[in-house]
Scaffold this active site. Sequence first.
Site, PDB file in Angstrom:
ATOM      1  CE  LYS A 116      12.264 -18.597  22.077  1.00 24.61           C
ATOM      2  NZ  LYS A 116      11.221 -17.603  22.437  1.00 24.61           N
ATOM      3  NE  ARG A 142       7.321 -25.464  18.761  1.00 23.13           N
ATOM      4  CZ  ARG A 142       7.697 -24.205  18.552  1.00 23.13           C
ATOM      5  NH1 ARG A 142       7.283 -23.252  19.353  1.00 23.13           N
ATOM      6  NH2 ARG A 142       8.473 -23.914  17.533  1.00 23.13           N
ATOM      7  NE  ARG A 189       7.212  -6.800  17.742  1.00 24.50           N
ATOM      8  CZ  ARG A 189       7.750  -8.009  17.606  1.00 24.50           C
ATOM      9  NH1 ARG A 189       9.053  -8.165  17.691  1.00 24.50           N
ATOM     10  NH2 ARG A 189       6.976  -9.062  17.368  1.00 24.50           N
ATOM     11  NE  ARG A 207       4.784  -8.253  13.101  1.00 26.66           N
ATOM     12  CZ  ARG A 207       5.874  -8.995  13.251  1.00 26.66           C
ATOM     13  NH1 ARG A 207       6.496  -9.490  12.204  1.00 26.66           N
ATOM     14  NH2 ARG A 207       6.336  -9.257  14.474  1.00 26.66           N
ATOM     15  NE  ARG A 225       3.402 -15.464  19.489  1.00 30.15           N
ATOM     16  CZ  ARG A 225       4.353 -14.595  19.145  1.00 30.15           C
ATOM     17  NH1 ARG A 225       4.040 -13.319  18.939  1.00 30.15           N
ATOM     18  NH2 ARG A 225       5.598 -14.995  19.025  1.00 30.15           N
TER      19      ARG A 225
END
Length: 233
Positions: free
Chosen positions: A25, A100, A135, A168, A179
């Site tokens: 997004k 949201r 990542r 991270r 999440r």
Amino acid sequence: MLTNIVWGNNAIMRIVLLGSPGAGKGTQAKFIMDRYHIPQISTGDMLRLAANQGTAAGLQAKAIMETGRLVPDDIIVALVEARIKQPDCKDGFLFDGFPRTLPQAEAIRKSRIFIDVVIEIAIEDEEVVKRLSGRRIHPASGRIYHQLYNPPLVTNKDNITGEDLVQRKDDWEETVRKRLEVYHRQTKPLIYYYQDWQRCGDLQAPHYVRIDGNARAQEVRDRIFTELDKRLV
């Protein structure tokens, strides 16, 4: 090549961008902002700005945030109403992270904050986990690598300095899955909400578009542009 479009006051592009964490997004929001010359409205940025400006709603939101509680929907909607009256929103805006939840969507509908297009960037959970958990970052420079899609020349080492790369906490697989759980519980119902609203035939219902987010970012961008350009005809 697709070029930038500028249109008159009679054509307004008010967009909600939906999708799970890792769907791309943020990348697509930047493409949309640059092409259609509309601001990206982030509720987080908006809350911080209102708090700094010392508005009544901003000070109220600041006091709530300092206690660690969520800012109530009525305050969020009041801030949104004030923000979209600003001159840079005259040709439209792109909502980032808002609405949201279903109550927020209902609140802006009742407040007659009109939305023209809702775009869902659809992607499977396991692809999200693969994208985010793979990542790796070089902390000093911010350079980003990916174990599968953009691996460093030497495993877990920065290509330029040879220093260690880190993962991270937000990209830990456990964190990513949590999440996603929050997204499915709180935000994904908005997809069905906007689909149902469009199907009911209400002329105020936003146009709902589902875009496959598994393609390359440029391909996703072009599909979004094609759908949005149809609304300008």
